[in-house]
Design a protein around this motif. Structure first.
Motif, PDB file in Angstrom:
ATOM      1  N   TYR A 127     -10.552  15.740 -15.311  1.00  0.00           N
ATOM      2  CA  TYR A 127     -10.625  14.351 -14.861  1.00  0.00           C
ATOM      3  C   TYR A 127     -11.313  14.264 -13.503  1.00  0.00           C
ATOM      4  O   TYR A 127     -11.038  13.349 -12.728  1.00  0.00           O
ATOM      5  N   CYS A 128     -12.179  15.215 -13.205  1.00  0.00           N
ATOM      6  CA  CYS A 128     -12.876  15.219 -11.919  1.00  0.00           C
ATOM      7  C   CYS A 128     -13.629  13.902 -11.730  1.00  0.00           C
ATOM      8  O   CYS A 128     -14.358  13.446 -12.611  1.00  0.00           O
ATOM      9  N   GLY A 129     -13.425  13.250 -10.579  1.00  0.00           N
ATOM     10  CA  GLY A 129     -14.074  11.979 -10.292  1.00  0.00           C
ATOM     11  C   GLY A 129     -13.251  10.772 -10.675  1.00  0.00           C
ATOM     12  O   GLY A 129     -13.569   9.654 -10.275  1.00  0.00           O
ATOM     13  N   HIS A 130     -12.174  10.982 -11.419  1.00  0.00           N
ATOM     14  CA  HIS A 130     -11.328   9.863 -11.833  1.00  0.00           C
ATOM     15  C   HIS A 130     -10.560   9.278 -10.647  1.00  0.00           C
ATOM     16  O   HIS A 130     -10.424   8.061 -10.535  1.00  0.00           O
ATOM     17  N   GLY A 131     -10.064  10.135  -9.794  1.00  0.00           N
ATOM     18  CA  GLY A 131      -9.304   9.701  -8.617  1.00  0.00           C
ATOM     19  C   GLY A 131      -9.497  10.697  -7.502  1.00  0.00           C
ATOM     20  O   GLY A 131     -10.417  11.516  -7.505  1.00  0.00           O
ATOM     21  N   PHE A 132      -8.597  10.649  -6.510  1.00  0.00           N
ATOM     22  CA  PHE A 132      -8.659  11.631  -5.432  1.00  0.00           C
ATOM     23  C   PHE A 132      -8.222  13.017  -5.906  1.00  0.00           C
ATOM     24  O   PHE A 132      -8.683  14.029  -5.402  1.00  0.00           O
ATOM     25  N   TYR A 133      -7.279  13.070  -6.860  1.00  0.00           N
ATOM     26  CA  TYR A 133      -6.615  14.323  -7.183  1.00  0.00           C
ATOM     27  C   TYR A 133      -6.497  14.552  -8.695  1.00  0.00           C
ATOM     28  O   TYR A 133      -6.484  13.609  -9.476  1.00  0.00           O
ATOM     29  N   GLN A 134      -6.393  15.839  -9.053  1.00  0.00           N
ATOM     30  CA  GLN A 134      -5.843  16.280 -10.332  1.00  0.00           C
ATOM     31  C   GLN A 134      -4.672  17.201  -9.985  1.00  0.00           C
ATOM     32  O   GLN A 134      -4.772  17.992  -9.049  1.00  0.00           O
ATOM     33  N   LEU A 178       6.135   9.639 -15.344  1.00  0.00           N
ATOM     34  CA  LEU A 178       4.726   9.465 -14.972  1.00  0.00           C
ATOM     35  C   LEU A 178       3.810  10.191 -15.930  1.00  0.00           C
ATOM     36  O   LEU A 178       4.195  11.159 -16.593  1.00  0.00           O
ATOM     37  N   GLY A 179       2.579   9.693 -15.994  1.00  0.00           N
ATOM     38  CA  GLY A 179       1.481  10.354 -16.682  1.00  0.00           C
ATOM     39  C   GLY A 179       0.358  10.511 -15.684  1.00  0.00           C
ATOM     40  O   GLY A 179      -0.028   9.537 -15.032  1.00  0.00           O
ATOM     41  N   ASP A 219       0.850  -1.181   0.000  1.00  0.00           N
ATOM     42  CA  ASP A 219       0.000   0.000   0.000  1.00  0.00           C
ATOM     43  C   ASP A 219       0.890   1.236   0.000  1.00  0.00           C
ATOM     44  O   ASP A 219       1.618   1.492   0.959  1.00  0.00           O
ATOM     45  N   PHE A 220       0.833   2.017  -1.071  1.00  0.00           N
ATOM     46  CA  PHE A 220       1.722   3.172  -1.205  1.00  0.00           C
ATOM     47  C   PHE A 220       1.354   4.331  -0.287  1.00  0.00           C
ATOM     48  O   PHE A 220       2.036   5.356  -0.270  1.00  0.00           O
ATOM     49  N   ASN A 221       0.285   4.179   0.499  1.00  0.00           N
ATOM     50  CA  ASN A 221       0.032   5.134   1.565  1.00  0.00           C
ATOM     51  C   ASN A 221       1.080   5.018   2.665  1.00  0.00           C
ATOM     52  O   ASN A 221       1.233   5.926   3.482  1.00  0.00           O
ATOM     53  N   GLU A 222       1.793   3.889   2.688  1.00  0.00           N
ATOM     54  CA  GLU A 222       2.807   3.624   3.701  1.00  0.00           C
ATOM     55  C   GLU A 222       4.199   3.618   3.057  1.00  0.00           C
ATOM     56  O   GLU A 222       4.349   3.264   1.881  1.00  0.00           O
ATOM     57  N   PRO A 223       5.227   3.997   3.809  1.00  0.00           N
ATOM     58  CA  PRO A 223       6.592   3.976   3.260  1.00  0.00           C
ATOM     59  C   PRO A 223       6.997   2.578   2.808  1.00  0.00           C
ATOM     60  O   PRO A 223       6.575   1.565   3.383  1.00  0.00           O
ATOM     61  N   ILE A 224       7.809   2.513   1.773  1.00  0.00           N
ATOM     62  CA  ILE A 224       8.288   1.238   1.247  1.00  0.00           C
ATOM     63  C   ILE A 224       9.373   0.655   2.165  1.00  0.00           C
ATOM     64  O   ILE A 224      10.016   1.393   2.916  1.00  0.00           O
ATOM     65  N   LEU A 239      -0.806   7.477  -8.916  1.00  0.00           N
ATOM     66  CA  LEU A 239      -0.633   8.407  -7.799  1.00  0.00           C
ATOM     67  C   LEU A 239      -1.899   9.197  -7.487  1.00  0.00           C
ATOM     68  O   LEU A 239      -2.151   9.530  -6.321  1.00  0.00           O
ATOM     69  N   GLU A 240      -2.702   9.502  -8.494  1.00  0.00           N
ATOM     70  CA  GLU A 240      -3.924  10.262  -8.224  1.00  0.00           C
ATOM     71  C   GLU A 240      -4.952   9.464  -7.435  1.00  0.00           C
ATOM     72  O   GLU A 240      -5.921  10.025  -6.904  1.00  0.00           O
ATOM     73  N   HIS A 241      -4.736   8.148  -7.321  1.00  0.00           N
ATOM     74  CA  HIS A 241      -5.651   7.280  -6.582  1.00  0.00           C
ATOM     75  C   HIS A 241      -5.168   6.981  -5.158  1.00  0.00           C
ATOM     76  O   HIS A 241      -5.860   6.278  -4.421  1.00  0.00           O
TER      77      HIS A 241
END
Length: 320
Positions: A151-158, A144-145, A97-102, A119-121
């Motif tokens: 892209y509103c609604g696609h992920g957490f962020y733009q 990265l792309g 889970d990339f919310n946590e450090p590797i 990353l936007e997710h």
């Protein structure tokens, strides 16, 4: 997560410019929404043809959609291809889970870390992007792309260009080599009851660093826009030892500090200064805009153009 025609082209162009693909980590198992015929044409365009396994064998390898990306990456010299996801449902070779450090063992391990739309997710973006940066070898690349507009609604962020120019900076051990913005999405329609995808594309524009042009790099568009960027790891500095700040605010703070000892010079003509000091806020905000409907009918068009790809201070169209 998947590659479009634009992201496929960006990766091959990066290879052409010297990015090493020997050992790759992708965020999520990648699929390719690109036909084998189009992949071949892009490889030919950037002189990556024929692949070392031979043209016919490579064409056969692309027929299987599940492994298409891996076979494409091998054509660019990849020897080890790994993927990481929060779940193993798509067959990622690493689960984290990339919310946590590797784990420390994953640091400085890959010639290329590629995010094709993850990353936007991830909610904890600062940790997630730092993970990517730590995994890249010194001299390697982070590509990265990511969504920028519509892209509103696609992920957490733009994301804005400013974010990546400040994050992937020499202070954090990176140098952005190229950032482009382009309309890039996929629509779905149907004919005779058969659904089919169609690409939404546009020209490529190189994006200027807001700190360099000393203004915000803004954008208003009617199509979905992605940012594509390639950044090289130049040193193993401590990431986010000092948190990034938006460049125009940093400039304002410096100017304010200078003005504490030096009186500011008056700007504009005497008439302009008198008008600004004499007219009330209510007049400027309520009355003047109504009058401007008649005296300044093209203001919206000018505003949109100023915040579009036509602003050559912010964007430079690439012709390739």
């Amino acid at each position: 997560m998947g590659l479009s025609i634009a992201s496929t082209r960006f990766l091959v162009k990066a290879w052409k410019n010297g990015v090493r693909f020997d050992r790759i980590l992708t965020l999520g198992r990648q699929h390719m929404a690109v036909s084998p015929q189009r992949i071949e044409s892009i490889l030919k365009k950037y002189e990556a043809w024929p692949p070392t396994i031979g043209a016919d064998e490579f064409r056969r390898s692309l027929e299987e959609p599940v492994t298409r990306f891996e076979n494409f990456a091998r054509a660019l010299g990849a020897k080890i291809i790994e993927s990481c996801d929060a779940s193993g449902f798509e067959g990622a070779s690493l689960v984290h889970d990339f919310n946590e450090p590797i784990p420390a063992a994953w640091e400085d391990k890959y010639d290329l870390v590629f995010d094709g739309g993850t990353l936007e997710h991830v909610f904890n973006f600062p940790v997630a992007v730092a993970n990517c940066m730590r995994m890249v070898k010194t001299g390697g690349h982070f590509i990265l792309g990511t969504p920028a507009n519509n892209y509103c609604g696609h992920g957490f962020y733009q994301f804005s260009p400013e974010l990546f120019f400040r994050v992937l900076s020499p202070e954090n051990g990176f140098q952005i080599e190229q950032m482009i913005a382009t309309a890039d999405s996929e629509g779905i329609s149907s004919l005779f009851g058969v659904e089919y995808p169609f690409p939404i594309t546009g020209p490529w524009y190189e994006v200027n660093d807001p700190a360099r042009v000393r203004t915000r790099v803004t954008l208003i568009t009617d199509k979905p826009v992605l940012l594509y960027l390639s950044a090289r790891k130049v040193s193993r500095d401590q990431i986010f030892k000092k948190f990034p700040q938006q460049s125009d605010y940093v400039e304002q703070w410096k100017t304010a500090e200078m003005r504490t000892s030096v009186a500011p010079k008056p700007s504009g003509s005497k008439v302009t200064g008198w008008l600004r000091s004499s007219l009330s806020e209510s007049f400027c905000r309520e009355v003047l805009p109504r009058v401007a409907w008649f005296l300044d009918p093209f203001r919206r068009l000018r505003h949109r153009r100023k915040n579009s790809f036509h602003n050559h201070t912010l964007y430079r169209r690439l012709r390739d």
